[in-house]
Design a protein around this motif. Structure first.
Motif, PDB file in Angstrom:
ATOM      1  N   ASP A 202       0.788  -1.392   0.064  1.00  0.00           N
ATOM      2  CA  ASP A 202       0.183  -0.001   0.023  1.00  0.00           C
ATOM      3  C   ASP A 202       1.006   1.374   0.017  1.00  0.00           C
ATOM      4  O   ASP A 202       0.599   2.347  -0.472  1.00  0.00           O
ATOM      5  CB  ASP A 202      -0.760   0.038   1.245  1.00  0.00           C
ATOM      6  CG  ASP A 202      -2.052  -0.830   1.057  1.00  0.00           C
ATOM      7  OD1 ASP A 202      -2.436  -1.436  -0.213  1.00  0.00           O
ATOM      8  OD2 ASP A 202      -2.741  -1.308   2.002  1.00  0.00           O
ATOM      9  N   ASP A 203       1.829   1.136   0.625  1.00  0.00           N
ATOM     10  CA  ASP A 203       3.144   2.359   0.852  1.00  0.00           C
ATOM     11  C   ASP A 203       3.458   2.635  -0.672  1.00  0.00           C
ATOM     12  O   ASP A 203       3.401   3.805  -1.148  1.00  0.00           O
ATOM     13  CB  ASP A 203       4.137   1.803   1.490  1.00  0.00           C
ATOM     14  CG  ASP A 203       3.819   2.003   3.120  1.00  0.00           C
ATOM     15  OD1 ASP A 203       2.811   2.714   3.377  1.00  0.00           O
ATOM     16  OD2 ASP A 203       4.714   1.489   3.868  1.00  0.00           O
ATOM     17  N   LEU A 204       3.837   1.619  -1.706  1.00  0.00           N
ATOM     18  CA  LEU A 204       4.246   1.815  -2.817  1.00  0.00           C
ATOM     19  C   LEU A 204       2.928   2.373  -3.767  1.00  0.00           C
ATOM     20  O   LEU A 204       3.036   3.180  -4.542  1.00  0.00           O
ATOM     21  CB  LEU A 204       4.735   0.718  -3.453  1.00  0.00           C
ATOM     22  CG  LEU A 204       5.158   0.784  -4.725  1.00  0.00           C
ATOM     23  CD1 LEU A 204       6.435   1.905  -4.928  1.00  0.00           C
ATOM     24  CD2 LEU A 204       5.755  -0.591  -5.539  1.00  0.00           C
ATOM     25  N   LYS A 205       1.895   1.867  -3.560  1.00  0.00           N
ATOM     26  CA  LYS A 205       0.705   2.206  -4.268  1.00  0.00           C
ATOM     27  C   LYS A 205       0.436   3.854  -4.025  1.00  0.00           C
ATOM     28  O   LYS A 205       0.462   4.641  -5.232  1.00  0.00           O
ATOM     29  CB  LYS A 205      -0.599   1.332  -3.977  1.00  0.00           C
ATOM     30  CG  LYS A 205      -1.819   1.985  -4.691  1.00  0.00           C
ATOM     31  CD  LYS A 205      -2.995   1.187  -4.097  1.00  0.00           C
ATOM     32  CE  LYS A 205      -4.309   1.682  -4.544  1.00  0.00           C
ATOM     33  NZ  LYS A 205      -5.639   0.946  -4.140  1.00  0.00           N
ATOM     34  N   TYR A 206       0.283   4.194  -3.049  1.00  0.00           N
ATOM     35  CA  TYR A 206       0.259   5.596  -2.759  1.00  0.00           C
ATOM     36  C   TYR A 206       1.536   6.561  -3.262  1.00  0.00           C
ATOM     37  O   TYR A 206       0.955   7.585  -3.386  1.00  0.00           O
ATOM     38  CB  TYR A 206      -0.162   5.864  -1.229  1.00  0.00           C
ATOM     39  CG  TYR A 206      -1.461   5.655  -0.901  1.00  0.00           C
ATOM     40  CD1 TYR A 206      -2.532   6.551  -0.878  1.00  0.00           C
ATOM     41  CD2 TYR A 206      -2.133   4.216  -0.912  1.00  0.00           C
ATOM     42  CE1 TYR A 206      -3.999   6.355  -0.422  1.00  0.00           C
ATOM     43  CE2 TYR A 206      -3.443   3.826  -0.400  1.00  0.00           C
ATOM     44  CZ  TYR A 206      -4.325   4.797  -0.416  1.00  0.00           C
ATOM     45  OH  TYR A 206      -5.500   4.561   0.056  1.00  0.00           O
ATOM     46  N   ALA A 207       2.634   6.000  -2.999  1.00  0.00           N
ATOM     47  CA  ALA A 207       3.557   6.796  -3.299  1.00  0.00           C
ATOM     48  C   ALA A 207       3.742   7.083  -4.846  1.00  0.00           C
ATOM     49  O   ALA A 207       3.881   8.202  -5.138  1.00  0.00           O
ATOM     50  CB  ALA A 207       4.817   6.092  -3.024  1.00  0.00           C
ATOM     51  N   LYS A 208       3.180   6.040  -5.588  1.00  0.00           N
ATOM     52  CA  LYS A 208       3.423   6.476  -7.265  1.00  0.00           C
ATOM     53  C   LYS A 208       2.089   7.401  -7.453  1.00  0.00           C
ATOM     54  O   LYS A 208       2.187   8.343  -8.370  1.00  0.00           O
ATOM     55  CB  LYS A 208       2.750   5.058  -7.696  1.00  0.00           C
ATOM     56  CG  LYS A 208       4.016   4.138  -7.961  1.00  0.00           C
ATOM     57  CD  LYS A 208       3.754   2.828  -8.607  1.00  0.00           C
ATOM     58  CE  LYS A 208       4.778   1.642  -8.725  1.00  0.00           C
ATOM     59  NZ  LYS A 208       4.173   0.375  -9.407  1.00  0.00           N
ATOM     60  N   ALA A 209       0.756   7.110  -6.726  1.00  0.00           N
ATOM     61  CA  ALA A 209      -0.244   8.071  -6.886  1.00  0.00           C
ATOM     62  C   ALA A 209       0.097   9.424  -6.792  1.00  0.00           C
ATOM     63  O   ALA A 209      -0.284  10.462  -7.426  1.00  0.00           O
ATOM     64  CB  ALA A 209      -1.302   7.406  -6.557  1.00  0.00           C
ATOM     65  N   LEU A 210       0.757   9.726  -5.666  1.00  0.00           N
ATOM     66  CA  LEU A 210       0.989  10.927  -5.035  1.00  0.00           C
ATOM     67  C   LEU A 210       2.357  11.718  -5.876  1.00  0.00           C
ATOM     68  O   LEU A 210       2.399  12.866  -6.153  1.00  0.00           O
ATOM     69  CB  LEU A 210       1.558  10.855  -3.537  1.00  0.00           C
ATOM     70  CG  LEU A 210       0.623  10.876  -2.568  1.00  0.00           C
ATOM     71  CD1 LEU A 210       0.837  10.198  -1.268  1.00  0.00           C
ATOM     72  CD2 LEU A 210      -0.338  12.306  -2.409  1.00  0.00           C
ATOM     73  N   TYR A 211       3.085  10.898  -6.276  1.00  0.00           N
ATOM     74  CA  TYR A 211       3.937  11.355  -7.413  1.00  0.00           C
ATOM     75  C   TYR A 211       3.790  11.887  -8.391  1.00  0.00           C
ATOM     76  O   TYR A 211       3.933  12.968  -8.981  1.00  0.00           O
ATOM     77  CB  TYR A 211       5.305  10.380  -7.563  1.00  0.00           C
ATOM     78  CG  TYR A 211       6.357  10.765  -8.278  1.00  0.00           C
ATOM     79  CD1 TYR A 211       7.232  11.508  -7.961  1.00  0.00           C
ATOM     80  CD2 TYR A 211       6.421  10.683  -9.748  1.00  0.00           C
ATOM     81  CE1 TYR A 211       8.320  12.116  -8.911  1.00  0.00           C
ATOM     82  CE2 TYR A 211       7.541  10.970 -10.494  1.00  0.00           C
ATOM     83  CZ  TYR A 211       8.399  11.712 -10.048  1.00  0.00           C
ATOM     84  OH  TYR A 211       9.390  12.408 -10.823  1.00  0.00           O
TER      85      TYR A 211
END
Length: 329
Positions: A202-211
């Motif tokens: 989930d950390d990676l999913k949100y990191a990509k979206a926020l970037y």
């Protein structure tokens, strides 16, 4: 001996770089042990420095290591996160910077945390940061709709002198639908770093979206207490790109890191260009984006600014230690 001195330096610099002080612990029963290798108890210094973050936890504090902290601000639209520097407002920009830098410390010096028994405590702290960043981000599929970037109001908060547990409803929740990339890219960097360290998908999913959200609208947000400065959001975007490259090995992120600004000043909450430059050097061997490293004089204490000079010096040491670890002099 040199390696051992570097280990001690890493313990000190990575613990102190993002905390302004260590809270008094006379009434605290430590929940974790700390074991030093010699008479200079750097392990205990690392352990006590981490308690700074327990003191500033917000929301459901059942995982807090300090017995005198309780739950607070549970009626916030998005509970959780960490209070600011000794007061109880929450500002997204320094919070994202702090979480990402703690993640960097563990990524580069995880053996120091492991050997001193502090990894479990560090993970509680960085996971709590990451949970708040995810909860503060409203997604529609993989697209960010809005992000909570501040809670409370600084001036009003400064008029209150008491524990956060009795402060009551602080009201103001500031959401961004774009144009706060200096904040939201820091969230992305912190989440990507936490994924690299502890592998929560989930950390990676949100990191990509926020970037992607930050890159699409790189305009910045500033308030009376924290601003984007001359660096705008280019530094935070490069910093986040570096962590996303480490998380995914996607060359697109590496190209974005390579196109980031040069780090002409000490890494800090407003300007993370030097950190991005050190990431670039550690990944590719190209140190051209980190020209500030090594410029010491006199006794070696790098004095950048009268406001919190020790934090700047500690962060400069950390950047230099990471660069040295990866072969830069």
């Amino acid at each position: 001996m040199i390696k051992f001195k570097r280990l001690k330096s890493a313990l000190v610099s990575s613990a102190v770089a993002v905390s302004a002080f260590v809270s008094p612990l006379a009434a605290v029963t430590p929940s974790l042990s700390a074991n030093a290798a010699d008479g200079d108890n750097y392990a205990k210094l690392l352990q006590y420095s981490l308690y700074f973050y327990d003191a500033n936890m917000c929301g459901d504090n059942s995982d807090c290591a300090l017995s005198w902290r309780g739950n607070c601000h549970t009626n916030d639209e998005v509970p959780g996160g960490f209070h600011d520097a000794g007061d109880h407002a929450m500002f997204g920009q320094p919070q994202g910077y702090t979480a990402a830098t703690l993640g960097w410390a563990y990524y580069e010096f995880g053996d120091a945390f492991d050997s001193t028994g502090q990894t479990a405590h560090l993970k509680v702290i960085t996971d709590k940061f990451a949970k708040f960043f995810r909860d503060a981000t409203v997604l529609n599929g993989d697209t960010v709709q809005k992000v909570l970037i501040e809670k409370g109001e600084g001036n009003a908060d400064h008029q209150y002198w008491g524990p956060p547990e009795t402060q009551g409803d602080r009201g103001r929740m500031l959401w961004s639908t774009g144009g706060a990339a200096n904040v939201t890219a820091e969230y992305a960097a912190a989440l990507a770093a936490n994924y690299v360290n502890f592998k929560n998908p989930d950390d990676l999913k949100y990191a990509k979206a926020l970037y992607n959200f930050s890159k699409q609208n790189p305009a910045t947000y500033s308030c009376e207490f924290y601003g984007s400065g001359e660096s705008g959001s280019a530094d935070e975007l490069a910093w986040a790109a570096g962590w996303l490259y480490l998380a995914t090995k996607d060359e697109g992120y590496l190209n974005d890191l390579k196109n980031g600004p040069l780090g002409y000043w000490v890494m800090n909450w407003e300007n993370v260009a030097l950190g991005a430059g050190v990431l670039l050097g550690s990944i590719t061997g190209d140190w051209s984006h980190a020209p500030e490293l090594g410029n010491l004089s006199g006794d070696g204490y790098k004095f950048y600014d009268k406001w919190g000079s020790a934090r700047h010096n500690a962060t400069a040491q950390m950047c230099s230690l990471v660069a040295a670890k990866h072969g830069k002099g």
